[in-house]
Design an enzyme around this catalytic site. Sequence first.
Site, PDB file in Angstrom:
ATOM      1  N   SER A   1      -1.730 -18.044  18.995  1.00 31.06           N
ATOM      2  CA  SER A   1      -2.391 -18.526  20.213  1.00 31.06           C
ATOM      3  C   SER A   1      -1.443 -18.642  21.412  1.00 31.06           C
ATOM      4  CB  SER A   1      -2.994 -19.906  19.939  1.00 31.06           C
ATOM      5  OG  SER A   1      -3.474 -20.455  21.146  1.00 31.06           O
TER       6      SER A   1
ATOM      7  N   LYS B   1     -15.364 -24.720  15.262  1.00 30.82           N
ATOM      8  CA  LYS B   1     -16.085 -25.018  16.502  1.00 30.82           C
ATOM      9  C   LYS B   1     -17.456 -25.678  16.273  1.00 30.82           C
ATOM     10  CE  LYS B   1     -14.178 -21.858  19.911  1.00 30.82           C
ATOM     11  NZ  LYS B   1     -14.483 -20.794  20.865  1.00 30.82           N
TER      12      LYS B   1
ATOM     13  N   ASN C   1     -15.083 -26.611  21.941  1.00 33.06           N
ATOM     14  CA  ASN C   1     -13.706 -26.080  21.923  1.00 33.06           C
ATOM     15  C   ASN C   1     -12.706 -27.072  22.504  1.00 33.06           C
ATOM     16  OD1 ASN C   1     -14.024 -25.848  24.708  1.00 33.06           O
ATOM     17  ND2 ASN C   1     -13.037 -23.849  24.816  1.00 33.06           N
TER      18      ASN C   1
ATOM     19  N   GLY D   1     -22.620 -14.578  19.692  1.00 34.71           N
ATOM     20  CA  GLY D   1     -21.784 -15.419  18.843  1.00 34.71           C
ATOM     21  C   GLY D   1     -21.281 -16.593  19.662  1.00 34.71           C
ATOM     22  N   GLY D   2     -20.119 -17.121  19.295  1.00 38.80           N
ATOM     23  CA  GLY D   2     -19.583 -18.282  20.007  1.00 38.80           C
ATOM     24  C   GLY D   2     -19.390 -18.013  21.489  1.00 38.80           C
TER      25      GLY D   2
ATOM     26  N   ARG E   1     -27.113  -6.702  17.936  1.00 39.53           N
ATOM     27  CA  ARG E   1     -27.526  -5.802  16.853  1.00 39.53           C
ATOM     28  C   ARG E   1     -28.250  -6.643  15.800  1.00 39.53           C
ATOM     29  NH1 ARG E   1     -22.125  -4.427  13.186  1.00 39.53           N
ATOM     30  NH2 ARG E   1     -21.654  -6.579  12.713  1.00 39.53           N
TER      31      ARG E   1
ATOM     32  N   GLY F   1     -10.884 -10.093  29.202  1.00 41.67           N
ATOM     33  CA  GLY F   1     -11.169 -11.518  29.016  1.00 41.67           C
ATOM     34  C   GLY F   1     -10.035 -12.463  29.389  1.00 41.67           C
TER      35      GLY F   1
HETATM   36  P1  NAD Z   1     -18.517 -14.311  16.858  1.00 48.29           P
HETATM   37  O1  NAD Z   1     -18.117 -13.833  15.500  1.00 48.29           O
HETATM   38  O2  NAD Z   1     -19.039 -15.686  17.016  1.00 48.29           O
HETATM   39  O3  NAD Z   1     -19.641 -13.280  17.434  1.00 48.29           O
HETATM   40  C1  NAD Z   1     -19.501 -11.890  17.281  1.00 48.29           C
HETATM   41  C2  NAD Z   1     -20.566 -11.144  18.082  1.00 48.29           C
HETATM   42  O4  NAD Z   1     -20.242  -9.743  18.038  1.00 48.29           O
HETATM   43  C3  NAD Z   1     -21.985 -11.260  17.508  1.00 48.29           C
HETATM   44  O5  NAD Z   1     -22.926 -11.240  18.553  1.00 48.29           O
HETATM   45  C4  NAD Z   1     -22.121  -9.989  16.653  1.00 48.29           C
HETATM   46  O6  NAD Z   1     -23.467  -9.578  16.502  1.00 48.29           O
HETATM   47  C5  NAD Z   1     -21.353  -9.003  17.509  1.00 48.29           C
HETATM   48  N1  NAD Z   1     -20.807  -7.860  16.768  1.00 48.29           N
HETATM   49  C6  NAD Z   1     -19.829  -7.879  15.831  1.00 48.29           C
HETATM   50  N2  NAD Z   1     -19.572  -6.628  15.400  1.00 48.29           N
HETATM   51  C7  NAD Z   1     -20.401  -5.805  16.086  1.00 48.29           C
HETATM   52  C8  NAD Z   1     -20.618  -4.402  16.096  1.00 48.29           C
HETATM   53  N3  NAD Z   1     -19.914  -3.581  15.314  1.00 48.29           N
HETATM   54  N4  NAD Z   1     -21.551  -3.904  16.933  1.00 48.29           N
HETATM   55  C9  NAD Z   1     -22.261  -4.712  17.741  1.00 48.29           C
HETATM   56  N5  NAD Z   1     -22.104  -6.058  17.782  1.00 48.29           N
HETATM   57  C10 NAD Z   1     -21.190  -6.588  16.959  1.00 48.29           C
HETATM   58  O7  NAD Z   1     -17.252 -14.050  17.761  1.00 48.29           O
HETATM   59  P2  NAD Z   1     -16.874 -14.777  19.164  1.00 48.29           P
HETATM   60  O8  NAD Z   1     -16.010 -15.933  18.897  1.00 48.29           O
HETATM   61  O9  NAD Z   1     -18.123 -14.949  19.970  1.00 48.29           O
HETATM   62  O10 NAD Z   1     -15.956 -13.652  19.829  1.00 48.29           O
HETATM   63  C11 NAD Z   1     -16.545 -12.468  20.328  1.00 48.29           C
HETATM   64  C12 NAD Z   1     -15.616 -11.809  21.320  1.00 48.29           C
HETATM   65  O11 NAD Z   1     -15.359 -12.680  22.401  1.00 48.29           O
HETATM   66  C13 NAD Z   1     -14.277 -11.420  20.732  1.00 48.29           C
HETATM   67  O12 NAD Z   1     -13.990 -10.119  21.155  1.00 48.29           O
HETATM   68  C14 NAD Z   1     -13.297 -12.397  21.347  1.00 48.29           C
HETATM   69  O13 NAD Z   1     -12.053 -11.797  21.618  1.00 48.29           O
HETATM   70  C15 NAD Z   1     -13.968 -12.724  22.660  1.00 48.29           C
HETATM   71  N6  NAD Z   1     -13.625 -14.062  23.154  1.00 48.29           N
HETATM   72  C16 NAD Z   1     -12.952 -14.139  24.324  1.00 48.29           C
HETATM   73  C17 NAD Z   1     -12.624 -15.377  24.842  1.00 48.29           C
HETATM   74  C18 NAD Z   1     -11.883 -15.450  26.145  1.00 48.29           C
HETATM   75  O14 NAD Z   1     -11.484 -16.544  26.553  1.00 48.29           O
HETATM   76  N7  NAD Z   1     -11.711 -14.346  26.827  1.00 48.29           N
HETATM   77  C19 NAD Z   1     -12.983 -16.557  24.169  1.00 48.29           C
HETATM   78  C20 NAD Z   1     -13.675 -16.437  22.962  1.00 48.29           C
HETATM   79  C21 NAD Z   1     -13.983 -15.176  22.458  1.00 48.29           C
END
Ligand code: NAD
Length: 288
Positions: A22, A73, A94, A135-136, A158, A258
Site C-alpha cells: 500500500s 470493508k 474504508n 463491486g466496492g 457482467r 485511478g
Molecule cells: P470488486 O471485486 O469489489 O469488484 C470487481 C468488479 O469487477 C465487479 O463489478 C465485477 O463484476 C467486475 N469484473 C471482474 N472481472 C471482470 C471481467 N473479466 N469482466 C467484466 N467485469 C469484471 O473490486 P473493487 O474493490 O471494486 O475494485 C475494482 C477496481 O477498482 C480495481 O481495478 C481497483 O484497482 C479499482 N479501485 C481503485 C481505487 C482508487 O482509489 N483508484 C479504489 C478502489 C478500487
Amino acid sequence: MLNQLDGHTILIGLMAYPIRHSMSPTMHNHSFEKLGLNYAYLAFEVDDKTLPKAIDSIRALDMRGSNISMPNKQTVIPLLDKLDPTAEMIGAVNTIVNDNGVLTGYTTDGVGFMQSLDDENLNIRGQKMVLSGAGGAGTAIAIQAAFDGVKEMAIFNRDDEFLENAQRNVDIINEKTDCKATLHHLEDQDDFKAQLADAFIYCDSTSVGMNPLEGQTLISDPSWFRKDLIVYDTVYAPRTTKLMEVAEAGHVDHVFNGLGMMLEQGAAAFKLWTGEDMPVDYIHDILF
Ligand code: NAD
C-alpha cells in the site's frame, strides 16, 4: 518523521490483508510531517479472523482511527458504533474515526472520485455517466456521484456475483436521489455502445486492466469513443491501462487512471482524522 514521534504521537492504522504494497502509509506520514502534525500511520495485516480484536484495539489504544481495506470493508460494519449515511448506503467502510471510544465508519472512495474530477475542473453534475462495475469501488462511485448530482447513470455489469449488487445500486439511487439509474448487461455490446454515444463520462470500475487482467479492456474499438467523452479507469497499476490506450487512439481529450481517486480518497480520510487538508500536490510529487 522519526524525530517527530514522542509520547504524544497519535496512531492511525490501516487494516487489511494483503497490505504491504500500500502507498497509504507513505502518503499519510509525509503529509503529517509536512504539516507538522504529531500523528503516525501504520499498516497492519488484519484479516477476517483478527479483525474484531484489531477494531477493539482502536478503542483500547485510543487510536484516532484507521483505514480499512479488503477483505474487511463489509465485515467491519457490525463492529462499529455508527455509520455515516453514505457508508450505510454503500454498504462498505474504508475509514474509521474514533471520537472518545465511539467508532464511526465512512467511505471516502466515492468522494475521492468526485474530487479528482473537480481537481481537473470537470463537472459531471447534471450529466450522464456510464459506469461499468458494481463491486466496492463501483458502488461507492455510483452512490456518491448520484448524491452529488449526476443526472443519469447507466450501470453495466457482467453476469456474475456482482450483478445483484448492480441492481441494488440502481434501486438505491432511484429511491434516494434525483438521478435516473438503469441496469445494463455487459454482454449486450450494442446497448453498451449505444449508452456511451450520449454519455458525458465513462468510468470503468471493474478489475479489468489490473493484474491478473492487465492488458485486457472492456472496450477495444476506438470508434466507440468521442473526443469530448471523459474516460476514467479506476485502475492505477499499471498507470496506463489498455482501456486508456484505446481511448487515446479514439482521440479522447480527457483520459484518467485511478491515481487521482486514490489520492483524494486518502485526503478525505486525512481531513476526517485531523481536520486539516492533505497537501495533495506535495504528496502527488512524492508518490508519482
Ligand atoms: P470488486 O471485486 O469489489 O469488484 C470487481 C468488479 O469487477 C465487479 O463489478 C465485477 O463484476 C467486475 N469484473 C471482474 N472481472 C471482470 C471481467 N473479466 N469482466 C467484466 N467485469 C469484471 O473490486 P473493487 O474493490 O471494486 O475494485 C475494482 C477496481 O477498482 C480495481 O481495478 C481497483 O484497482 C479499482 N479501485 C481503485 C481505487 C482508487 O482509489 N483508484 C479504489 C478502489 C478500487
